[in-house]
Design a protein around this motif. Sequence first.
Motif, PDB file in Angstrom:
ATOM      1  N   ASP A   9       0.861  -1.183   0.000  1.00 10.82           N
ATOM      2  CA  ASP A   9       0.000   0.000   0.000  1.00 10.82           C
ATOM      3  C   ASP A   9       0.900   1.237   0.000  1.00 10.82           C
ATOM      4  O   ASP A   9       1.683   1.433   0.938  1.00 10.82           O
ATOM      5  CB  ASP A   9      -0.863  -0.057   1.277  1.00 10.82           C
ATOM      6  CG  ASP A   9      -1.789   1.129   1.404  1.00 10.82           C
ATOM      7  OD1 ASP A   9      -1.590   2.137   0.690  1.00 10.82           O
ATOM      8  OD2 ASP A   9      -2.707   1.052   2.239  1.00 10.82           O
ATOM      9  N   CYS A  10       0.780   2.054  -1.049  1.00 14.56           N
ATOM     10  CA  CYS A  10       1.718   3.189  -1.155  1.00 14.56           C
ATOM     11  C   CYS A  10       1.572   4.153   0.024  1.00 14.56           C
ATOM     12  O   CYS A  10       2.555   4.777   0.421  1.00 14.56           O
ATOM     13  CB  CYS A  10       1.556   3.905  -2.490  1.00 14.56           C
ATOM     14  SG  CYS A  10      -0.027   4.722  -2.709  1.00 14.56           S
ATOM     15  N   SER A  28      -1.401   7.399 -12.301  1.00 15.65           N
ATOM     16  CA  SER A  28      -2.841   7.484 -12.509  1.00 15.65           C
ATOM     17  C   SER A  28      -3.482   6.748 -11.330  1.00 15.65           C
ATOM     18  O   SER A  28      -3.396   5.520 -11.242  1.00 15.65           O
ATOM     19  CB  SER A  28      -3.208   6.810 -13.836  1.00 15.65           C
ATOM     20  OG  SER A  28      -4.592   6.870 -14.026  1.00 15.65           O
ATOM     21  N   TYR A  37     -10.343  -2.896  -8.619  1.00 10.97           N
ATOM     22  CA  TYR A  37      -9.371  -2.520  -7.578  1.00 10.97           C
ATOM     23  C   TYR A  37      -9.834  -1.338  -6.723  1.00 10.97           C
ATOM     24  O   TYR A  37      -9.112  -0.911  -5.819  1.00 10.97           O
ATOM     25  CB  TYR A  37      -8.011  -2.202  -8.208  1.00 10.97           C
ATOM     26  CG  TYR A  37      -8.063  -1.199  -9.338  1.00 10.97           C
ATOM     27  CD1 TYR A  37      -8.286   0.150  -9.101  1.00 10.97           C
ATOM     28  CD2 TYR A  37      -7.901  -1.605 -10.654  1.00 10.97           C
ATOM     29  CE1 TYR A  37      -8.344   1.070 -10.131  1.00 10.97           C
ATOM     30  CE2 TYR A  37      -7.952  -0.693 -11.698  1.00 10.97           C
ATOM     31  CZ  TYR A  37      -8.170   0.641 -11.424  1.00 10.97           C
ATOM     32  OH  TYR A  37      -8.239   1.535 -12.453  1.00 10.97           O
ATOM     33  N   HIS A 189      -4.721  -5.997 -16.852  1.00  8.16           N
ATOM     34  CA  HIS A 189      -5.098  -4.818 -16.059  1.00  8.16           C
ATOM     35  C   HIS A 189      -6.212  -4.052 -16.790  1.00  8.16           C
ATOM     36  O   HIS A 189      -6.099  -3.821 -17.990  1.00  8.16           O
ATOM     37  CB  HIS A 189      -3.880  -3.913 -15.832  1.00  8.16           C
ATOM     38  CG  HIS A 189      -4.113  -2.888 -14.772  1.00  8.16           C
ATOM     39  ND1 HIS A 189      -4.872  -1.758 -14.991  1.00  8.16           N
ATOM     40  CD2 HIS A 189      -3.724  -2.840 -13.475  1.00  8.16           C
ATOM     41  CE1 HIS A 189      -4.916  -1.055 -13.869  1.00  8.16           C
ATOM     42  NE2 HIS A 189      -4.231  -1.693 -12.929  1.00  8.16           N
ATOM     43  N   CYS A 191      -7.157  -0.869 -16.687  1.00  5.88           N
ATOM     44  CA  CYS A 191      -7.017   0.571 -16.967  1.00  5.88           C
ATOM     45  C   CYS A 191      -5.579   0.997 -17.215  1.00  5.88           C
ATOM     46  O   CYS A 191      -5.073   1.876 -16.521  1.00  5.88           O
ATOM     47  CB  CYS A 191      -7.560   1.385 -15.797  1.00  5.88           C
ATOM     48  SG  CYS A 191      -9.302   1.257 -15.624  1.00  5.88           S
ATOM     49  N   GLN A 192      -4.941   0.441 -18.213  1.00  8.01           N
ATOM     50  CA  GLN A 192      -3.566   0.841 -18.504  1.00  8.01           C
ATOM     51  C   GLN A 192      -3.567   2.142 -19.284  1.00  8.01           C
ATOM     52  O   GLN A 192      -4.438   2.341 -20.123  1.00  8.01           O
ATOM     53  CB  GLN A 192      -2.918  -0.175 -19.439  1.00  8.01           C
ATOM     54  CG  GLN A 192      -2.775  -1.533 -18.897  1.00  8.01           C
ATOM     55  CD  GLN A 192      -2.315  -2.477 -20.000  1.00  8.01           C
ATOM     56  OE1 GLN A 192      -2.937  -3.511 -20.210  1.00  8.01           O
ATOM     57  NE2 GLN A 192      -1.251  -2.154 -20.712  1.00  8.01           N
ATOM     58  N   PHE A 193      -2.571   2.983 -19.069  1.00  7.32           N
ATOM     59  CA  PHE A 193      -2.380   4.038 -20.065  1.00  7.32           C
ATOM     60  C   PHE A 193      -1.239   3.611 -20.989  1.00  7.32           C
ATOM     61  O   PHE A 193      -0.445   2.728 -20.651  1.00  7.32           O
ATOM     62  CB  PHE A 193      -2.244   5.443 -19.480  1.00  7.32           C
ATOM     63  CG  PHE A 193      -1.152   5.723 -18.474  1.00  7.32           C
ATOM     64  CD1 PHE A 193       0.155   5.292 -18.646  1.00  7.32           C
ATOM     65  CD2 PHE A 193      -1.444   6.492 -17.352  1.00  7.32           C
ATOM     66  CE1 PHE A 193       1.137   5.596 -17.728  1.00  7.32           C
ATOM     67  CE2 PHE A 193      -0.470   6.798 -16.417  1.00  7.32           C
ATOM     68  CZ  PHE A 193       0.816   6.349 -16.616  1.00  7.32           C
ATOM     69  N   PHE A 216       0.949   4.276  -7.840  1.00  6.69           N
ATOM     70  CA  PHE A 216      -0.188   3.427  -8.220  1.00  6.69           C
ATOM     71  C   PHE A 216       0.194   2.767  -9.553  1.00  6.69           C
ATOM     72  O   PHE A 216      -0.366   3.079 -10.609  1.00  6.69           O
ATOM     73  CB  PHE A 216      -1.463   4.263  -8.382  1.00  6.69           C
ATOM     74  CG  PHE A 216      -1.884   5.016  -7.144  1.00  6.69           C
ATOM     75  CD1 PHE A 216      -2.512   4.355  -6.098  1.00  6.69           C
ATOM     76  CD2 PHE A 216      -1.683   6.391  -7.027  1.00  6.69           C
ATOM     77  CE1 PHE A 216      -2.932   5.039  -4.950  1.00  6.69           C
ATOM     78  CE2 PHE A 216      -2.087   7.082  -5.891  1.00  6.69           C
ATOM     79  CZ  PHE A 216      -2.704   6.416  -4.846  1.00  6.69           C
ATOM     80  N   SER A 219      -0.153  -1.879 -14.179  1.00  8.16           N
ATOM     81  CA  SER A 219       0.570  -2.857 -15.000  1.00  8.16           C
ATOM     82  C   SER A 219       1.992  -2.406 -15.322  1.00  8.16           C
ATOM     83  O   SER A 219       2.671  -3.039 -16.127  1.00  8.16           O
ATOM     84  CB  SER A 219      -0.200  -3.089 -16.297  1.00  8.16           C
ATOM     85  OG  SER A 219      -0.201  -1.896 -17.057  1.00  8.16           O
ATOM     86  N   SER A 221       3.120   0.635 -16.704  1.00 10.87           N
ATOM     87  CA  SER A 221       3.363   1.393 -17.948  1.00 10.87           C
ATOM     88  C   SER A 221       4.378   2.515 -17.739  1.00 10.87           C
ATOM     89  O   SER A 221       5.261   2.727 -18.586  1.00 10.87           O
ATOM     90  CB  SER A 221       2.055   1.988 -18.481  1.00 10.87           C
ATOM     91  OG  SER A 221       1.070   0.993 -18.545  1.00 10.87           O
ATOM     92  N   GLU A 237       2.589  -1.149  -6.070  1.00 10.89           N
ATOM     93  CA  GLU A 237       1.263  -1.632  -6.496  1.00 10.89           C
ATOM     94  C   GLU A 237       0.706  -2.523  -5.401  1.00 10.89           C
ATOM     95  O   GLU A 237       1.380  -3.433  -4.920  1.00 10.89           O
ATOM     96  CB  GLU A 237       1.371  -2.374  -7.841  1.00 10.89           C
ATOM     97  CG  GLU A 237       0.124  -3.128  -8.276  1.00 10.89           C
ATOM     98  CD  GLU A 237      -1.144  -2.280  -8.372  1.00 10.89           C
ATOM     99  OE1 GLU A 237      -1.109  -1.183  -8.932  1.00 10.89           O
ATOM    100  OE2 GLU A 237      -2.192  -2.738  -7.851  1.00 10.89           O
ATOM    101  N   LEU A 238      -0.544  -2.253  -5.033  1.00 14.74           N
ATOM    102  CA  LEU A 238      -1.187  -2.968  -3.937  1.00 14.74           C
ATOM    103  C   LEU A 238      -1.609  -4.388  -4.322  1.00 14.74           C
ATOM    104  O   LEU A 238      -1.466  -5.331  -3.537  1.00 14.74           O
ATOM    105  CB  LEU A 238      -2.432  -2.152  -3.515  1.00 14.74           C
ATOM    106  CG  LEU A 238      -3.238  -2.613  -2.323  1.00 14.74           C
ATOM    107  CD1 LEU A 238      -2.384  -2.637  -1.069  1.00 14.74           C
ATOM    108  CD2 LEU A 238      -4.427  -1.669  -2.104  1.00 14.74           C
TER     109      LEU A 238
END
Length: 291
Positions: A9-10, A28, A37, A189, A191-193, A216, A219, A221, A237-238
Amino acid sequence: MDFFITNDDCTKIISNIEDDSLDLTLTSPPYCIGKAYDVHTTIEGFKEINEPVIEAIYNKTKPGGAICWQVGHHVTKGEIIPLDFVVYEIFKRVCPNVKLRNRIVWHFEHGANCRNRFSGRHETILWFTKGENYYFDLDSVRVKQKYPGKKYYKGAKKGEYSCNPLGKNPGDLWSIPNVKSNHVEKTAHPCQFPIGLAQRIIRALSPKGGMVFDPFMGSGSTGAAAILEDRNFTGIELDKKYFEISKERLTLAKKGLLRYRDIETPVMDPAKAGAVAKDPIILKPTQELSL
Ligand SMILES: C[S@@+](CC[C@H](N)C(=O)[O-])C[C@H]1O[C@@H](n2cnc3c(N)ncnc32)[C@H](O)[C@@H]1O
């Protein structure tokens, strides 16, 4: 160049990062709109997640460094709330000396088709700097001029290029395809950008060999782009599943084996690409369809 990633958890572990050490954060966060998530589904939840992370990252950023928050919209009962409005308010309230340098509009062609409003086809990236003086390498991200060889044809500068021969400033409206099912970068994942989006930001806003951060990570990116651009990367990444996807992509990027869409690849023009979708056959009310 190397990467250092953690499955946690960040909000709990950003404090482990050294103060004034990050050149660039590009992230993001969860939009709190009911994705697998998402822990929260309200705008209050969005603020609750983002505020402590933004405050902590400010302290970890070098003077002159950059923090980029990539967000879309929160939707409640058909009403939209632009999340960058919320993010801007938090940044200006909790970070003593941040300056907004650009609000980049990322435009793409695919997404949900709305019936009661225009379909959403953009998200934004807010680029803040820590302080007045900041890193910005415009030449590294210039794009082709419309008329590259154009020269002055009269006056004192006759014969000289009338535009920068290195290319033009890409502006603050970026059309880059989003990562949907047929995209070469698509993973599990949701919601990748695109890596290209991150590459342009990383090139322009951080030095080679610098440290790029994503709290956050999803994946991975941002991390993959950082490695491709010869920067170091720290990510958190959680979710274990997404963490493993990141690890794999970063490892492939480091070996030069990651498949990604180069930002220079032209966006598909349906007119030039041919008749992918044909015009519907228009029938007169009495006419029957015979093939
Ligand atoms: C919008 S996604 C990021 C996608 C990423 N930009 C990409 O291209 O793959 C947000 C990510 O944040 C993760 N996340 C949510 N809360 C977190 C937390 N407290 N600490 C670390 N990661 C978290 C989610 O699991 C999700 O993968």
